[in-house]
Design a protein around this motif. Structure first.
Motif, PDB file in Angstrom:
ATOM      1  N   GLU A 140       1.159  -1.408   0.263  1.00  0.00           N
ATOM      2  CA  GLU A 140       0.085   0.056   0.609  1.00  0.00           C
ATOM      3  C   GLU A 140       1.221   1.063  -0.241  1.00  0.00           C
ATOM      4  N   ARG A 141       0.790   2.237  -0.536  1.00  0.00           N
ATOM      5  CA  ARG A 141       1.420   3.659  -0.832  1.00  0.00           C
ATOM      6  C   ARG A 141       1.691   4.412   0.343  1.00  0.00           C
ATOM      7  N   ASN A 142       1.027   4.283   1.313  1.00  0.00           N
ATOM      8  CA  ASN A 142       1.527   5.028   2.410  1.00  0.00           C
ATOM      9  C   ASN A 142       2.463   4.182   3.541  1.00  0.00           C
ATOM     10  N   GLN A 143       2.018   3.047   2.938  1.00  0.00           N
ATOM     11  CA  GLN A 143       3.146   1.978   3.869  1.00  0.00           C
ATOM     12  C   GLN A 143       4.458   2.033   3.232  1.00  0.00           C
ATOM     13  N   LEU A 144       4.649   2.092   2.125  1.00  0.00           N
ATOM     14  CA  LEU A 144       5.573   1.854   1.358  1.00  0.00           C
ATOM     15  C   LEU A 144       6.688   3.167   1.522  1.00  0.00           C
ATOM     16  N   LEU A 145       5.492   4.121   1.236  1.00  0.00           N
ATOM     17  CA  LEU A 145       6.359   5.904   1.961  1.00  0.00           C
ATOM     18  C   LEU A 145       6.634   5.548   3.518  1.00  0.00           C
ATOM     19  N   THR A 146       6.511   4.905   4.273  1.00  0.00           N
ATOM     20  CA  THR A 146       6.273   4.903   5.867  1.00  0.00           C
ATOM     21  C   THR A 146       7.632   3.982   5.578  1.00  0.00           C
ATOM     22  N   ALA A 147       7.534   3.192   4.742  1.00  0.00           N
ATOM     23  CA  ALA A 147       9.285   2.385   5.108  1.00  0.00           C
ATOM     24  C   ALA A 147      10.416   2.771   4.485  1.00  0.00           C
ATOM     25  N   VAL A 148       9.561   3.427   3.229  1.00  0.00           N
ATOM     26  CA  VAL A 148      11.374   4.338   2.405  1.00  0.00           C
ATOM     27  C   VAL A 148      11.629   5.499   3.799  1.00  0.00           C
ATOM     28  N   ARG A 149      11.066   6.236   4.219  1.00  0.00           N
ATOM     29  CA  ARG A 149      11.711   7.342   5.089  1.00  0.00           C
ATOM     30  C   ARG A 149      12.052   6.338   6.301  1.00  0.00           C
ATOM     31  N   SER A 150      11.388   5.035   7.112  1.00  0.00           N
ATOM     32  CA  SER A 150      12.244   4.878   7.987  1.00  0.00           C
ATOM     33  C   SER A 150      13.615   4.842   7.610  1.00  0.00           C
ATOM     34  N   TYR A 151      14.161   3.796   6.273  1.00  0.00           N
ATOM     35  CA  TYR A 151      15.314   4.007   5.631  1.00  0.00           C
ATOM     36  C   TYR A 151      15.993   4.771   5.739  1.00  0.00           C
ATOM     37  N   GLU A 152      15.372   5.819   5.007  1.00  0.00           N
ATOM     38  CA  GLU A 152      16.217   7.060   5.044  1.00  0.00           C
ATOM     39  C   GLU A 152      16.700   7.802   6.314  1.00  0.00           C
ATOM     40  N   LYS A 153      15.145   7.514   7.140  1.00  0.00           N
ATOM     41  CA  LYS A 153      16.298   8.224   8.555  1.00  0.00           C
ATOM     42  C   LYS A 153      17.698   7.778   9.432  1.00  0.00           C
ATOM     43  N   HIS A 154      16.781   6.527   9.513  1.00  0.00           N
ATOM     44  CA  HIS A 154      17.875   5.733   9.886  1.00  0.00           C
ATOM     45  C   HIS A 154      19.312   5.190   9.243  1.00  0.00           C
ATOM     46  N   LEU A 155      19.275   4.935   8.228  1.00  0.00           N
ATOM     47  CA  LEU A 155      20.051   5.202   7.275  1.00  0.00           C
ATOM     48  C   LEU A 155      21.351   6.743   7.127  1.00  0.00           C
ATOM     49  N   ALA A 156      20.363   7.525   7.697  1.00  0.00           N
ATOM     50  CA  ALA A 156      21.490   8.810   7.284  1.00  0.00           C
ATOM     51  C   ALA A 156      22.046   9.269   8.626  1.00  0.00           C
TER      52      ALA A 156
END
Length: 225
Positions: free
Chosen positions: A184-200
């Motif tokens: 689902e789009r909202n879940q996918l966006l949440t996952a990507v943002r989570s990755y981006e935050k933690h990875l940075a």
């Protein structure tokens, strides 16, 4: 094309972002395993420690591999604290204070530490004293390791934690299923943002960690040559 892709046309792009971010996370974790092993080798060889070699487990999750690094780092913290305790116990208070006095020449600090390790280990080179001083007098323990341990714990507890590190070989749909259970789009966006935050944050802390270890290991190599 999946039904979700028809409903949310930007999902394929988000999927590719997710795969790329996942690979970046694993690459960063791998270099941290290597750096931790290098520091453990120096501590074992020169300061009489017995820290175990660690390796990434390809059939385990991100969280399980984070826990492996955290355990090794915690052992390194324990060993450095023990070194400090040995110094405090065996030195006169004035000499002990010199180890942490930024105005004191480093060579004098190394000589003091070497005397302690000659007593503790029966024999010790100037390299032992140098490694001990480098670990005790820098912000390595209190800042670098503690920050990275905290970030690893956060990653392990996040949506990323339950993903197998070998998921990349299973294809895009399996990655999304493993992370979200549904596309689902909202879940996918949440996952990507989570990755981006933690990875940075993780990449920045990891670089400081590896830089601190390089400072120690390069000095050891210079001493040996």
């Amino acid at each position: 094309m999946a039904l979700s892709d028809l409903l949310y046309p930007d999902n394929p792009k988000r999927r590719q972002e997710l795969i790329h971010l996942h690979q970046e996370l694993l690459d960063c974790m791998s270099t941290n395993f290597q750096a931790t092993n290098e520091l453990a080798r120096v501590l074992n060889e020169h300061l009489g420690c017995t820290i175990s070699h660690i390796r990434m487990r390809e059939n385990s999750t991100v969280k399980e591999n984070c826990d492996i690094i955290i355990k090794a780092m915690s052992e390194i913290q324990h060993q450095v604290q023990k070194i400090d305790s040995d110094m405090k116990e065996k030195l006169e208070p004035v000499l002990y204070q010199k180890l942490y006095d930024i105005k004191e020449p480093e060579l004098e600090k190394i000589a003091i530490a070497q005397k302690v390790f000659s007593t503790v280990l029966g024999e010790a080179t100037s390299t032992a004293g140098m490694v001990a001083i480098k670990l005790l007098s820098s912000s390595f323990l209190t800042l670098t390791v503690s920050k990275l341990v905290s970030l690893l714990a956060q990653i392990g507890a996040s949506v990323l934690g339950g993903i197998s590190i070998t998921i990349l070989g299973l294809g895009i749909e399996m990655i999304l299923h493993a992370i979200l259970g549904a596309v689902e789009r909202n879940q996918l966006l949440t996952a990507v943002r989570s990755y981006e935050k933690h990875l940075a944050e993780f990449k920045a802390a990891s670089e400081k960690y590896r830089r601190a270890i390089r400072e120690v290991t390069s000095l050891v190599r210079q001493q040996v040559q």
